[in-house]
Write an enzyme that holds these catalytic residues in place. Structure first.
Site, mmCIF file in Angstrom:
data_model
loop_
_atom_site.group_PDB
_atom_site.id
_atom_site.type_symbol
_atom_site.label_atom_id
_atom_site.label_comp_id
_atom_site.label_asym_id
_atom_site.label_seq_id
_atom_site.Cartn_x
_atom_site.Cartn_y
_atom_site.Cartn_z
ATOM 1 C CG HIS A 53 32.725 49.808 30.120
ATOM 2 N ND1 HIS A 53 33.250 49.422 31.332
ATOM 3 C CD2 HIS A 53 32.895 48.741 29.293
ATOM 4 C CE1 HIS A 53 33.712 48.191 31.251
ATOM 5 N NE2 HIS A 53 33.511 47.747 30.018
ATOM 6 C CG ASN A 126 36.823 44.960 33.037
ATOM 7 O OD1 ASN A 126 36.305 46.031 32.750
ATOM 8 N ND2 ASN A 126 36.662 43.880 32.298
#
Length: 486
Positions: A53, A126
């Site tokens: 990420h 997510n």
């Protein structure tokens, strides 16, 4: 002869796919030294950006409660209609580095930090309701397969499809990723999910299982691979710039917060394992219940201090919200905070973006970049009036039993959820999904991997796998068997 797997100390390693748990359904045991060492080493593989990420964008905003949830949880932010809680939301890509184009097909991170009156509460999810793996021991290997080849330093379809093909539990998430929602047109037009199952506990000590859904009020919009590639060649920060520009011009994006709530025992007895993050809970069985909405209305004043230094962790709970026995979640409870200590230092929680609204009182001292320490006592027990335990924060007790061992998933059905997802798609969506998978698998050089991947999709739905096999020129008999003829 194949080498035998060992730890870094040369000790024999019996099982690299299943964590040590107390019985089939967990929880994960702290004594699983191999799991802890694997996650700790993985967290230190890259500096200084996030190990996953790394590419992301963020904004500040506010969450407003529209429906009181006190019947299900005593968590302060979910009690009292109209209550407003400041938030920080960071969107991200999973695999690429910080300079990687943000329109390339990938799962998008959706990390929320609520600055509540009872401390910080994070939901680190997510834009998909499921994930690729359901055991934390496999997480570092999964990310390795999505990163760069250690020899060529290229991102390689051979690596990621080799992992997916040999990890059938990933079939559900791969179907999401290769479908339309794998390429959101903007951060504003994608949904978010808590993904894991969590536990809510009310003031009477009654427990419920809960799953979070954040539904975009802008609607869901996606882009094709062709459009995404064209944009990537002209603006590597397209999604970030779109979000910033929208907020800067007063076009504040909003999401409605929903939950699915399962009574405690019903959740344990549900037809699918609610603690397996590769599976979902049917909306027909447990419909979405509205909780509130949040609005992003403020861009960062300084990206580094407001977003890059932000540290999210699924271990950041507040009273009334607790962990479940979800194995992947249990691993993340350790992994995220350990990664943040490595990336930002031992006192990362003292950075302004991570500081809670309420005062902090504990006995932690010193370390790199310690700030605002006073002369108060730094040990317990003591006779100097130091902070005392707050017994109201004791967690709800779950019954745990079972023999210690490395267990396979409690529910070994890796395919039916992916099949159901495929069948609810329109014919146009199915066609695009199959085309995307075929275009990816054409870049894979191993016939064995192609056949095994198609086999997984065939197990999910025969039509799904057959269409992929036909377009790849694979023998349907090989695909059904999951093995290419020599």
């Amino acid at each position: 002869m194949t080498d035998k797997l060992t730890t870094g100390e040369g000790q024999a390693w019996a099982d690299n796919n299943h964590s040590l748990t107390a019985g089939e359904r967990g929880p994960v045991l702290l004594q699983d030294y191999q799991l802890l060492e694997k996650l700790a080493h993985f967290n230190r593989e890259r500096i200084p950006e996030r190990v996953v990420h790394a590419k992301g964008a963020g904004a500040k905003g506010v969450f407003k409660l529209t429906h009181d949830m006190k019947a299900y949880t005593k968590a302060d932010l979910f009690n009292g209609v109209g209550k407003e809680t400041p938030i920080l939301l960071r969107f991200s890509q999973v695999a690429g580095e910080s300079g990687y184009p943000d329109t390339i097909r990938d799962v998008r991170g959706f990390a929320l930090k609520f600055y509540t009156q009872a401390g910080n509460y994070d939901i680190v999810g997510n834009n998909t309701p499921v994930f690729f793996v359901n055991d934390p021991l496999k997480f570092p290997d999964f990310i390795h397969s999505q990163k760069r080849d250690p020899r060529t330093h290229r991102r390689d379809n051979n690596m990621q499809w080799d992992f997916w093909a040999h990890s059938p539990e990933s079939t559900h998430q791969v179907t999401y990723l290769m479908g339309d929602r794998g390429n959101p047109a903007s951060y504003r037009t994608m949904n978010g999910y808590g993904s894991h199952t969590f536990k809510w506990v009310n003031a009477q000590g009654e427990a419920y299982w809960v799953k979070y859904h954040f539904i975009s009020q802008q609607g869901v919009q996606n882009m094709t691979d062709e459009v995404a590639a064209k944009i990537a060649g002209t603006d590597t920060d397209y999604l970030q710039n779109d979000l910033f520009s929208a907020i800067e011009t007063g076009n504040f994006p909003k999401w409605t917060v929903y939950v699915q709530i399962l009574p405690y025992q019903e959740g344990l007895d549900y037809k699918y394992d609610i603690f397996d993050v590769t599976k979902v809970v049917s909306h027909h069985d447990y419909p979405l219940i509205e909780v509130g909405e949040f609005t992003l209305n403020e861009n960062p004043e300084n990206y580094f201090t407001d977003v890059e230094e932000a540290a999210f962790s699924p271990a950041n709970f507040v009273p009334g919200i607790e962990a479940s026995p979800d194995k992947l979640l249990q691993g993340r409870l350790f992994g995220y905070k350990d990664a943040e200590r490595y990336r930002l230092g031992a006192n990362y929680e003292q950075l302004p973006v991570n500081r809670p609204l309420n005062p902090v009182h504990n006995y932690a001292r010193d370390g790199f970049m310690a700030a605002k320490q006073d002369r108060s006592v730094n040990y317990e027990p003591n006779s100097h009036g130091g902070p005392e335990e707050d017994h109201s924060a004791r967690i709800h007790q779950d019954t745990v039993s079972g023999k210690i061992g490395n267990y396979k998933p409690y529910d070994e059905d890796n395919f039916s959820a992916a099949g159901r997802l495929y069948r609810v798609m329109s014919e146009d969506e199915r066609t695009r999904l199959v085309t995307t998978i075929v275009n990816n698998l054409k870049q894979v050089t191993s016939q064995e991997v192609r056949v095994l991947a198609a086999h997984n999709f065939y197990k999910a739905d025969p039509e799904y796998g057959s269409r992929i096999a036909e377009q790849l020129g694979l023998s349907l008999e090989d695909v059904k068997a999951g093995k290419a003829e020599a």
